[in-house]
Enzyme design. Structure first.
Site, PDB file in Angstrom:
ATOM      1  N   ARG A  96       0.853  -1.181   0.000  1.00 17.62           N
ATOM      2  CA  ARG A  96       0.000   0.000   0.000  1.00 17.62           C
ATOM      3  C   ARG A  96       0.895   1.239   0.000  1.00 17.62           C
ATOM      4  O   ARG A  96       1.714   1.409   0.908  1.00 17.62           O
ATOM      5  CB  ARG A  96      -0.903   0.014   1.237  1.00 17.62           C
ATOM      6  N   HIS A 141      -2.374  11.145   0.944  1.00 15.75           N
ATOM      7  CA  HIS A 141      -1.777  10.904   2.257  1.00 15.75           C
ATOM      8  C   HIS A 141      -1.092  12.207   2.720  1.00 15.75           C
ATOM      9  O   HIS A 141       0.116  12.276   2.839  1.00 15.75           O
ATOM     10  CB  HIS A 141      -0.800   9.727   2.197  1.00 15.75           C
ATOM     11  N   ASN A 185      -6.288   9.027   3.417  1.00 15.24           N
ATOM     12  CA  ASN A 185      -5.705   8.389   4.574  1.00 15.24           C
ATOM     13  C   ASN A 185      -5.944   9.262   5.802  1.00 15.24           C
ATOM     14  O   ASN A 185      -5.470  10.396   5.874  1.00 15.24           O
ATOM     15  CB  ASN A 185      -4.195   8.205   4.401  1.00 15.24           C
ATOM     16  N   GLU A 186      -6.708   8.758   6.761  1.00 16.35           N
ATOM     17  CA  GLU A 186      -6.867   9.371   8.082  1.00 16.35           C
ATOM     18  C   GLU A 186      -7.446  10.778   8.068  1.00 16.35           C
ATOM     19  O   GLU A 186      -6.734  11.767   8.304  1.00 16.35           O
ATOM     20  CB  GLU A 186      -5.529   9.361   8.835  1.00 16.35           C
ATOM     21  N   ASN A 328      -6.629   2.111  10.176  1.00 16.73           N
ATOM     22  CA  ASN A 328      -5.299   2.337  10.734  1.00 16.73           C
ATOM     23  C   ASN A 328      -5.429   2.291  12.248  1.00 16.73           C
ATOM     24  O   ASN A 328      -6.280   2.969  12.822  1.00 16.73           O
ATOM     25  CB  ASN A 328      -4.740   3.705  10.322  1.00 16.73           C
ATOM     26  N   TYR A 330      -3.181   1.956  16.077  1.00 16.48           N
ATOM     27  CA  TYR A 330      -1.899   1.931  16.780  1.00 16.48           C
ATOM     28  C   TYR A 330      -2.022   1.731  18.291  1.00 16.48           C
ATOM     29  O   TYR A 330      -1.193   1.080  18.887  1.00 16.48           O
ATOM     30  CB  TYR A 330      -1.120   3.233  16.529  1.00 16.48           C
ATOM     31  N   GLU A 397      -2.810   0.097   8.347  1.00 17.99           N
ATOM     32  CA  GLU A 397      -1.577   0.492   9.041  1.00 17.99           C
ATOM     33  C   GLU A 397      -1.618  -0.039  10.459  1.00 17.99           C
ATOM     34  O   GLU A 397      -2.682  -0.048  11.092  1.00 17.99           O
ATOM     35  CB  GLU A 397      -1.427   2.023   9.152  1.00 17.99           C
TER      36      GLU A 397
END
Ligand SMILES: *[C@@H]1O[C@H](CO)[C@@H](O)[C@H](O)[C@H]1NC(C)=O
Ligand SMILES: *[C@@H]1O[C@H](CO)[C@@H](O)[C@H](O)[C@H]1NC(C)=O
Ligand SMILES: *[C@@H]1O[C@H](CO)[C@@H](O)[C@H](O)[C@H]1NC(C)=O
Ligand SMILES: *[C@@H]1O[C@H](CO)[C@@H](O)[C@H](O)[C@H]1NC(C)=O
Length: 505
Positions: A96, A141, A185-186, A328, A330, A397
């Site tokens: 990706r 991104h 992205n995000e 994503n 974490y 992610e």
């Protein structure tokens, strides 16, 4: 490996989770992720336009912790063949990466397409296709063309048409080979961090309204691109289009009604603001958060809520506009109803009015926000399954930050990945519709305002070396072993640190 299996058979009970017959399904996709500005370099080469990160690091260099920038980064603009070689070494199914909008459309607008930019991505994609590595391509991104930022960027509703035009160029140029597109992205990091605070470009710090204007416009832009794909490309290209949202785990600190509600408000402010309009059955912004913002806005003298509403027509346009949930993930937070005092007013944080903190016992990474919260990835996937009627999920992610002098032996990263992949197996057992997992990241890269002070790579990048030589860390061997055997093996230790390409890759 063989020895472990034999000893397990003989003893007939393996230690803990070691090879306890839990395998990732054969069609489960393993990959890694990167982002254009963080690895490419070549910031002004071959006709590329300036992005908001080029602009920020050029005009305000001390905003970055080590006064660095992504001008060269890992130099993937020139090293893409080595990058693909690393994918083959790891035995990846998928990679990706993201496209730099300003490399393809230097001014942001679709009147002028830069052939060298399109050629770079064609070369990368074609090199991957040679070795059966599936490209998963992100359109955005965080590196908006600066010319569009000059016009307001995501606070300008015209971003919807600018993004739609860009998306059409992308689908037309690469969609014959790329079957999985990710629009943004995000959104949280784009909107809250870039527009509602100063932690990402364009560091607008419009705390009162920046986050919310961006949220609505970004969602409309995402949906516009999705519908373009649906109407103009899907029938001939047969691919899928979705979005990636960062979802941390927000658990109530106690089971009191107040804390349980506070945790839900935190979820709404931190990610459901962007996810509910797309994935919920009703569509539109999450209700409790929207109510809180409306009440505060009125108290603050605003004639209308600082959160712009969707019309019914817009709600329908955005609802369902994704073929999968790109996740994503974490870390996690504990949430209590106690007010956090030290926040700007007005702001999303003041609107949420909850306290988010970490349990001091959770192991810490090099990043202040990233601690290892037990089972956070599992908790999040179970929550998404229930909240959105079991959507198809890809973990796009997941990773761990170490210090720049951390070296090649990264046992804490290995511990993190093993725990996360154990969570993946647990989620699959629990019926989560999870289809793939991408580690962040293939290699060390420019970590935004942290510069090069933090490292996320399975491969270390030597920034003193003009060739930007990449060297596998211990975690690269462990991830490779997991992919190859489709199981999490806690006993495995690489025998050497010499990486090779296995047959068939
Ligand atoms: C809240 O209740 C659930 C279910 O009974 C329990 O599993 C969890 O540990 C409790 N959480 C806290 C913070 O007490
Ligand atoms: C951002 O704006 C808030 C007010 O909303 C202010 O308190 C804060 O100091 C600003 N931050 C910076 C870095 O300028
Ligand atoms: C923090 O972690 C410790 C150790 O795992 C645990 O005993 C405690 O309950 C946790 N506290 C909260 C609020 O979750
Ligand atoms: C990084 O590259 C420089 C220049 O080629 C070299 O002198 C140095 O030994 C390398 N560092 C590591 C850790 O390999």
């Amino acid at each position: 490996m063989f020895a472990i299996i034999v000893s397990c058979l003989l003893v007939s009970a393996c230690h803990g989770s070691t090879l306890r017959n839990r395998r990732f399904p054969d069609d489960f996709i393993f990959g890694v992720s990167t982002a254009a500005y963080q690895i490419e370099g070549g910031w002004n080469e071959d006709g590329k336009g300036e992005s908001i990160w080029d602009h920020l690091t050029r005009t305000n260099p001390t905003a970055v912790k080590d006064v660095s920038n992504g001008n060269i980064a890992a130099d993937s603009y020139h090293n893409y063949k080595r990058d693909v070689e690393m994918m083959r070494e790891l035995g990846l199914d998928a990679y990706r990466f993201s496209l730099s909008w300003a490399r393809i459309l230097p001014t942001g607008m679709a009147n002028e397409v830069n052939p060298a930019g399109v050629a770079y991505y064609n070369n990368l994609i074609n090199e991957m296709m040679k070795y059966n590595i599936t490209p998963i391509v992100g359109l955005y991104h965080w590196d908006l063309p600066q010319k569009l930022q000059d016009l307001g960027g995501f606070t300008n509703p015209l971003i919807v048409t600018w993004f739609e035009d860009y998306a059409r160029v992308v689908f037309r140029s690469f969609g014959d080979r790329v079957k999985m597109f990710i629009t943004f992205n995000e959104p949280r990091e784009i909107c809250l961090e870039g527009y509602g605070s100063t932690s990402k470009a364009p560091i607008l710090n419009s705390t009162a309204v920046g986050t919310y204007l961006c949220a609505k416009n970004l969602l409309m832009a995402h949906a516009a691109a999705y519908h373009i794909y649906d109407k103009e490309f899907r029938s001939s290209q047969n691919g899928r289009c979705g979005i990636t949202i960062s979802v941390h785990d927000y658990a109530p600190a106690t089971n009191s009604t107040e804390d349980v509600f506070a945790a839900e408000v935190a979820r709404q402010g931190e990610w459901a603001l962007y996810a509910d309009p797309i994935y919920s059955a009703e569509g539109g912004f999450p209700k409790e958060l929207a109510d809180k913002i409306a009440v505060k806005s009125a108290q603050q003298g605003y004639p209308r809520s600082r959160l712009p509403a969707f019309t019914e027509e817009e709600k329908v346009f955005v609802r369902g506009s994704s073929d999968f949930f790109g996740l994503n993930h974490y870390t996690g937070y504990l949430v209590s109803a106690t007010t956090h005092e030290l926040v700007p007013k007005p702001s999303l944080w003041d609107d949420m009015d909850v306290r988010m903190y970490k349990n001091a016992t959770w192991p810490k990474s090099a990043a202040s926000w990233l601690a290892m919260a037990p089972n956070s990835l599992y908790n999040v996937m179970i929550h998404l399954k229930a909240r959105y009627n079991n959507p198809v999920i890809y973990v796009t992610e997941n990773g761990w930050s170490t210090r720049s002098q951390g070296g090649l032996i990264d046992d804490d990263r290995i511990r993190y990945y093993r725990a996360a992949l154990e969570n993946v197996l647990d989620a699959l057992d629990a019926g989560v519709n999870l289809k793939g997992y991408m580690a962040w990241s293939l290699m060390d890269n420019f970590e935004w305002l942290q510069g090069y002070t933090e490292r996320y790579g399975l491969y270390q990048v030597n920034y003193s070396d003009p060739m930007r030589t990449r060297t596998p860390r211990k975690s690269a061997f462990v991830y490779k072993h997991i992919i190859k055997h489709r199981a999490v093996d806690y006993e495995y230790e690489p025998e050497t640190m010499v990486m090779t390409i296995d047959e068939g890759h």
